[in-house]
Design a protein around this motif. Sequence first.
Motif, PDB file in Angstrom:
ATOM      1  N   LEU A 133       0.835  -1.206   0.000  1.00 35.51           N
ATOM      2  CA  LEU A 133       0.000   0.000   0.000  1.00 35.51           C
ATOM      3  C   LEU A 133       0.866   1.251   0.000  1.00 35.51           C
ATOM      4  N   TYR A 134       1.912   1.245   0.808  1.00 34.80           N
ATOM      5  CA  TYR A 134       2.764   2.432   0.928  1.00 34.80           C
ATOM      6  C   TYR A 134       3.644   2.612  -0.312  1.00 34.80           C
ATOM      7  N   LEU A 135       3.971   1.500  -0.968  1.00 29.63           N
ATOM      8  CA  LEU A 135       4.689   1.591  -2.241  1.00 29.63           C
ATOM      9  C   LEU A 135       3.799   2.257  -3.297  1.00 29.63           C
ATOM     10  N   LEU A 136       2.534   1.841  -3.350  1.00 26.63           N
ATOM     11  CA  LEU A 136       1.599   2.428  -4.311  1.00 26.63           C
ATOM     12  C   LEU A 136       1.275   3.878  -3.949  1.00 26.63           C
ATOM     13  N   PHE A 137       1.200   4.172  -2.654  1.00 20.19           N
ATOM     14  CA  PHE A 137       1.010   5.540  -2.163  1.00 20.19           C
ATOM     15  C   PHE A 137       2.110   6.443  -2.725  1.00 20.19           C
ATOM     16  N   PHE A 138       3.362   6.003  -2.624  1.00 15.44           N
ATOM     17  CA  PHE A 138       4.509   6.796  -3.068  1.00 15.44           C
ATOM     18  C   PHE A 138       4.520   6.939  -4.598  1.00 15.44           C
ATOM     19  N   THR A 139       4.158   5.863  -5.299  1.00 11.49           N
ATOM     20  CA  THR A 139       4.127   5.887  -6.766  1.00 11.49           C
ATOM     21  C   THR A 139       3.044   6.838  -7.261  1.00 11.49           C
ATOM     22  N   GLU A 140       1.863   6.790  -6.630  1.00  6.47           N
ATOM     23  CA  GLU A 140       0.758   7.679  -7.001  1.00  6.47           C
ATOM     24  C   GLU A 140       1.095   9.123  -6.684  1.00  6.47           C
ATOM     25  N   LEU A 141       1.807   9.358  -5.582  1.00  5.41           N
ATOM     26  CA  LEU A 141       2.202  10.713  -5.202  1.00  5.41           C
ATOM     27  C   LEU A 141       2.975  11.385  -6.337  1.00  5.41           C
ATOM     28  N   TRP A 142       3.916  10.662  -6.944  1.00  5.04           N
ATOM     29  CA  TRP A 142       4.716  11.246  -8.023  1.00  5.04           C
ATOM     30  C   TRP A 142       3.894  11.463  -9.292  1.00  5.04           C
TER      31      TRP A 142
ATOM     32  N   ALA B  32      11.457  18.766 -13.953  1.00  3.15           N
ATOM     33  CA  ALA B  32      11.299  18.266 -12.583  1.00  3.15           C
ATOM     34  C   ALA B  32      10.177  17.228 -12.513  1.00  3.15           C
ATOM     35  N   SER B  33       9.093  17.455 -13.250  1.00  6.52           N
ATOM     36  CA  SER B  33       7.990  16.489 -13.282  1.00  6.52           C
ATOM     37  C   SER B  33       8.441  15.177 -13.892  1.00  6.52           C
ATOM     38  N   SER B  34       9.222  15.249 -14.970  1.00  6.31           N
ATOM     39  CA  SER B  34       9.732  14.044 -15.618  1.00  6.31           C
ATOM     40  C   SER B  34      10.647  13.266 -14.669  1.00  6.31           C
ATOM     41  N   ILE B  35      11.535  13.979 -13.982  1.00  5.95           N
ATOM     42  CA  ILE B  35      12.448  13.332 -13.031  1.00  5.95           C
ATOM     43  C   ILE B  35      11.655  12.676 -11.900  1.00  5.95           C
ATOM     44  N   GLY B  36      10.605  13.370 -11.417  1.00  6.20           N
ATOM     45  CA  GLY B  36       9.767  12.803 -10.362  1.00  6.20           C
ATOM     46  C   GLY B  36       9.114  11.504 -10.783  1.00  6.20           C
ATOM     47  N   MET B  37       8.586  11.461 -12.013  1.00  5.71           N
ATOM     48  CA  MET B  37       7.967  10.233 -12.511  1.00  5.71           C
ATOM     49  C   MET B  37       8.992   9.111 -12.627  1.00  5.71           C
ATOM     50  N   ILE B  38      10.197   9.445 -13.066  1.00  4.03           N
ATOM     51  CA  ILE B  38      11.251   8.433 -13.203  1.00  4.03           C
ATOM     52  C   ILE B  38      11.630   7.877 -11.831  1.00  4.03           C
ATOM     53  N   ILE B  39      11.773   8.754 -10.842  1.00  2.00           N
ATOM     54  CA  ILE B  39      12.096   8.309  -9.475  1.00  2.00           C
ATOM     55  C   ILE B  39      11.002   7.362  -8.968  1.00  2.00           C
ATOM     56  N   GLY B  40       9.742   7.766  -9.151  1.00  2.00           N
ATOM     57  CA  GLY B  40       8.628   6.929  -8.707  1.00  2.00           C
ATOM     58  C   GLY B  40       8.636   5.566  -9.369  1.00  2.00           C
ATOM     59  N   GLN B  41       8.930   5.528 -10.673  1.00  2.00           N
ATOM     60  CA  GLN B  41       8.913   4.256 -11.406  1.00  2.00           C
ATOM     61  C   GLN B  41      10.103   3.361 -11.030  1.00  2.00           C
ATOM     62  N   ILE B  42      11.261   3.977 -10.792  1.00  2.00           N
ATOM     63  CA  ILE B  42      12.432   3.180 -10.385  1.00  2.00           C
ATOM     64  C   ILE B  42      12.151   2.477  -9.056  1.00  2.00           C
ATOM     65  N   ILE B  43      11.599   3.221  -8.092  1.00  2.00           N
ATOM     66  CA  ILE B  43      11.300   2.640  -6.784  1.00  2.00           C
ATOM     67  C   ILE B  43      10.184   1.601  -6.899  1.00  2.00           C
ATOM     68  N   TYR B  44       9.167   1.892  -7.709  1.00  2.00           N
ATOM     69  CA  TYR B  44       8.065   0.941  -7.920  1.00  2.00           C
ATOM     70  C   TYR B  44       8.577  -0.364  -8.528  1.00  2.00           C
ATOM     71  N   SER B  45       9.436  -0.262  -9.542  1.00  2.00           N
ATOM     72  CA  SER B  45       9.963  -1.460 -10.204  1.00  2.00           C
ATOM     73  C   SER B  45      10.911  -2.233  -9.297  1.00  2.00           C
ATOM     74  N   ALA B  46      11.716  -1.503  -8.509  1.00  2.00           N
ATOM     75  CA  ALA B  46      12.703  -2.158  -7.645  1.00  2.00           C
ATOM     76  C   ALA B  46      12.040  -2.906  -6.490  1.00  2.00           C
ATOM     77  N   LEU B  47      10.946  -2.366  -5.962  1.00  2.85           N
ATOM     78  CA  LEU B  47      10.324  -2.955  -4.768  1.00  2.85           C
ATOM     79  C   LEU B  47       9.025  -3.705  -5.066  1.00  2.85           C
ATOM     80  N   GLY B  48       8.567  -3.644  -6.323  1.00  2.42           N
ATOM     81  CA  GLY B  48       7.292  -4.263  -6.679  1.00  2.42           C
ATOM     82  C   GLY B  48       7.249  -5.750  -6.412  1.00  2.42           C
ATOM     83  N   LYS B  49       8.284  -6.458  -6.798  1.00  3.07           N
ATOM     84  CA  LYS B  49       8.311  -7.915  -6.617  1.00  3.07           C
ATOM     85  C   LYS B  49       8.256  -8.282  -5.141  1.00  3.07           C
ATOM     86  N   LYS B  50       8.949  -7.488  -4.298  1.00  4.19           N
ATOM     87  CA  LYS B  50       9.023  -7.781  -2.863  1.00  4.19           C
ATOM     88  C   LYS B  50       7.708  -7.493  -2.156  1.00  4.19           C
TER      89      LYS B  50
END
Length: 453
Positions: A12-21, A190-208
């Motif tokens: 839930l908190y991973l999706l919270f952070f991804t949606e925030l970006w 800045a918006s593009s960088i924010g989306m990239i940060i969100g996606q990197i974290i989502y992809s890295a932690l999604g499986k876990k």
Amino acid sequence: MQNNTKKHPKGLYLLFFTELWERYSYYGMRSLLVLYLTVAYISGGLGMDDATALRIYGLYTGLVYFTPLIGGYLTDRFIGLQRAITIGGITMACGDFTVFATHSKTGLYIGLLLLIIGNGFFKPNISTLVGELYPKNDKRKDAAFTIFYMGINIGAFFAPLIAGYLAETLFFSKDANGIEHWGFQWAFLASSIGMIIGQIIYSALGKKYLGDIGKKPLRQGLEKESKAPSQPLTPAEKKRTWAIIIITCFVVFFWAGFEQAGSSFTLYTQKFVDRTVFGFKVPVSWFQSINPVFIIILAPILSAIWSKLSNSKRGDIKMTTKMGIGMILLGIGFLVLIPAVLQTGSDESNIPVKANLLFIVFTYFLHTLGELFLSPVGLSLVSKVSPVKLASLLMGVWLFSSSVANFVAGQLAALTESLGYLEIFLVIGAAAIVLGLVLLSISRKLVAMMESR
């Protein structure tokens, strides 16, 4: 075992952070788009006239609410939730980057198209994935969506502040000839960088943290259940369906008025409102952070009031009554601006006196209060009242109403250039109050239709 039922899954908190970006990207673009379109080309904008810019804004925000219908359909059948969110996030990052890298109308249109397509894959599916984290009747679901909704509003709050600071303050300058230079491109980057940060974290932690949830298309699991012969709607189900459709028509007008925030309100604030506070000139886009701030403050208060009323002898206020009050609050918000427009006029070349910024702040306050009376209540109403066999379709109709409303909002805002702010604000405000009173007058009839069993 009891511990598990109380704690929310970490997903839930991973999706919270991804949606925030994602919300940061959307609201950053929303807060600057009309300004970027109307500021002169030499100053970093595209130099369009106000009416064209406002129509483009309406078209963009309308399509943003339309493509989730297509994205949700494709995801259900072919893609799977997790992959759809990745596709959407990457596409949106590319959209923001395209607008940053190309100072041209063609670049803008390509960038906005990518943002619209990306949102179609991202927006509906991340909300669905939140629900998939929990068993069907899990009591934690409502609390989970409340937490998730906070992510939306945190992103919506910070986006205009950061985008506005970059474009209107940090990278804003005047050259020796007095020509202004805005820093729009850095806000888009800045918006593009924010989306990239969100996606990197989502992809890295999604499986876990998400595991296999949402990896397969949802439709695959429903194929066997859908083989039963389809039954026609009962008379009671038809009444409930018609009640939702009638209420949706009112809601279209509410959002058409509410969405003036990013269009006509933005231009009025830029040109006619005194934005200087203690020597600091408040960036225009910062005013769009007022709505999420008021939501964060007011939502818990109203939630507590509804809870207290529901436990009282008289019970809670009927949903349709709340929505009628929401319409009236929207209308009063527009009428608050009438004294300001009477002071300033609508001719930017001849402004006798600029309006106090408290006028626009109080309007946003009333509109946010109206939103909280209408929007969460409406979503709950559709989910509770819809006949099971039409639940997805009617929720789609509800979301599509926001798309229609945004198209209408752009057309209404464009009329301010030919008719003036006074006439448009007065008409929208009066119409909202009248429609709110009509909704209140038929509230009992609609409730009776929705309670048909």
